[in-house]
Design a protein around this motif. Structure first.
Motif, short mmCIF file in Angstrom:
data_model
loop_
_atom_site.label_atom_id
_atom_site.label_comp_id
_atom_site.label_asym_id
_atom_site.label_seq_id
_atom_site.Cartn_x
_atom_site.Cartn_y
_atom_site.Cartn_z
N GLU A 95 -16.05 -78.57 -10.61
CA GLU A 95 -14.63 -78.82 -10.31
C GLU A 95 -14.30 -80.29 -10.57
O GLU A 95 -14.94 -81.19 -10.06
CB GLU A 95 -14.35 -78.46 -8.85
CG GLU A 95 -12.91 -78.61 -8.47
CD GLU A 95 -12.63 -78.11 -7.06
OE1 GLU A 95 -11.45 -77.95 -6.74
OE2 GLU A 95 -13.57 -77.88 -6.30
N THR A 110 -10.28 -75.78 -10.85
CA THR A 110 -10.47 -74.44 -10.27
C THR A 110 -9.38 -74.01 -9.28
O THR A 110 -9.24 -72.83 -9.00
CB THR A 110 -11.82 -74.34 -9.55
OG1 THR A 110 -11.87 -75.34 -8.52
CG2 THR A 110 -12.97 -74.52 -10.52
N ARG A 111 -8.59 -74.97 -8.76
CA ARG A 111 -7.58 -74.58 -7.78
C ARG A 111 -6.39 -75.55 -7.75
O ARG A 111 -6.49 -76.69 -8.18
CB ARG A 111 -8.18 -74.43 -6.39
CG ARG A 111 -8.79 -75.67 -5.85
CD ARG A 111 -9.47 -75.39 -4.55
NE ARG A 111 -10.57 -76.34 -4.43
CZ ARG A 111 -11.33 -76.45 -3.40
NH1 ARG A 111 -11.16 -75.65 -2.38
NH2 ARG A 111 -12.29 -77.33 -3.37
N VAL A 146 -3.53 -76.79 -4.90
CA VAL A 146 -3.19 -76.79 -3.48
C VAL A 146 -1.85 -77.49 -3.31
O VAL A 146 -1.68 -78.66 -3.70
CB VAL A 146 -4.26 -77.51 -2.64
CG1 VAL A 146 -3.88 -77.50 -1.16
CG2 VAL A 146 -5.63 -76.89 -2.84
N THR A 205 -3.44 -72.53 -1.14
CA THR A 205 -4.37 -72.69 -2.25
C THR A 205 -4.18 -71.55 -3.24
O THR A 205 -4.16 -70.38 -2.86
CB THR A 205 -5.83 -72.70 -1.76
OG1 THR A 205 -5.97 -73.77 -0.82
CG2 THR A 205 -6.80 -72.90 -2.90
N HIS A 206 -4.04 -71.90 -4.51
CA HIS A 206 -3.91 -70.93 -5.59
C HIS A 206 -5.08 -71.15 -6.54
O HIS A 206 -5.32 -72.28 -6.97
CB HIS A 206 -2.60 -71.12 -6.36
CG HIS A 206 -1.38 -71.10 -5.49
ND1 HIS A 206 -0.74 -69.93 -5.13
CD2 HIS A 206 -0.69 -72.10 -4.88
CE1 HIS A 206 0.30 -70.22 -4.37
NE2 HIS A 206 0.34 -71.53 -4.20
N LEU A 207 -5.82 -70.09 -6.83
CA LEU A 207 -6.94 -70.21 -7.76
C LEU A 207 -6.42 -70.25 -9.19
O LEU A 207 -5.57 -69.45 -9.58
CB LEU A 207 -7.90 -69.04 -7.58
CG LEU A 207 -8.61 -68.94 -6.23
CD1 LEU A 207 -9.46 -67.68 -6.17
CD2 LEU A 207 -9.45 -70.18 -5.98
N ILE A 208 -6.94 -71.19 -9.97
CA ILE A 208 -6.53 -71.33 -11.36
C ILE A 208 -6.89 -70.06 -12.14
O ILE A 208 -6.14 -69.64 -13.03
CB ILE A 208 -7.19 -72.58 -12.00
CG1 ILE A 208 -6.71 -73.86 -11.28
CG2 ILE A 208 -6.90 -72.66 -13.48
CD1 ILE A 208 -5.24 -74.16 -11.40
N ASP A 248 -6.58 -67.10 -11.26
CA ASP A 248 -5.58 -66.06 -11.03
C ASP A 248 -4.26 -66.34 -11.74
O ASP A 248 -3.41 -65.46 -11.86
CB ASP A 248 -5.31 -65.90 -9.54
CG ASP A 248 -6.49 -65.35 -8.77
OD1 ASP A 248 -7.39 -64.76 -9.40
OD2 ASP A 248 -6.53 -65.53 -7.53
N LYS A 260 -10.00 -73.13 -18.31
CA LYS A 260 -10.62 -71.91 -17.76
C LYS A 260 -11.15 -70.99 -18.83
O LYS A 260 -10.87 -71.04 -19.97
CB LYS A 260 -9.67 -71.17 -16.82
CG LYS A 260 -8.58 -70.38 -17.46
CD LYS A 260 -7.85 -69.60 -16.38
CE LYS A 260 -6.81 -68.71 -17.01
NZ LYS A 260 -6.10 -67.89 -16.08
#
Length: 121
Positions: free
Chosen positions: A3, A17-18, A20, A25-28, A30, A121
């Protein structure tokens, strides 16, 4: 994958990876895409006060104070009203308004960082 931090201003952080923002928190992984949404400033009250002030100027038996007060309040309301810029995350479930600010430059920096994270990603 390790990360790496791409953006951090104390309240919002974007890493590889995320994302905020506002305590969420949002995951990249997704997120499929990111876009900027602009909402214009709401200046209806300011316009209303301007027109009332102008209308009062043309009424007989009116002093100058009420129209000036309406005009001044309308002017202040017009200056205070700011447009909103929103970070919209698109994922498999739909769209999420992840962050709202009135500062376009900070939103653009966040979106640039998110696009960089998506490219990693």
């Amino acid at each position: 994958m390790q990360e790496t931090s791409l953006f951090d201003d104390g309240r919002v952080s974007v890493s590889s990876t995320r994302f905020v923002a506002d305590g969420k928190t949002h995951l990249i992984s997704d997120i499929t895409s990111v876009r900027l949404k602009h909402t214009p400033a709401r200046r209806g009250i300011a316009d209303f006060l301007f027109f009332i002030g102008i209308g009062q100027l043309f009424t007989p038996f009116s002093s100058i104070l009420p129209p000036l007060l309406c005009f001044l309040m309308g002017f202040i309301a017009w200056i205070v009203a700011k447009p909103k810029y929103i970070v919209v995350l698109v994922n498999a479930s739909g769209e999420v308004n992840a962050l709202t600010r009135s500062d376009q430059e900070s939103i653009k920096k966040i979106i640039d960082a998110l696009n960089e994270a998506l490219s990693l990603k």
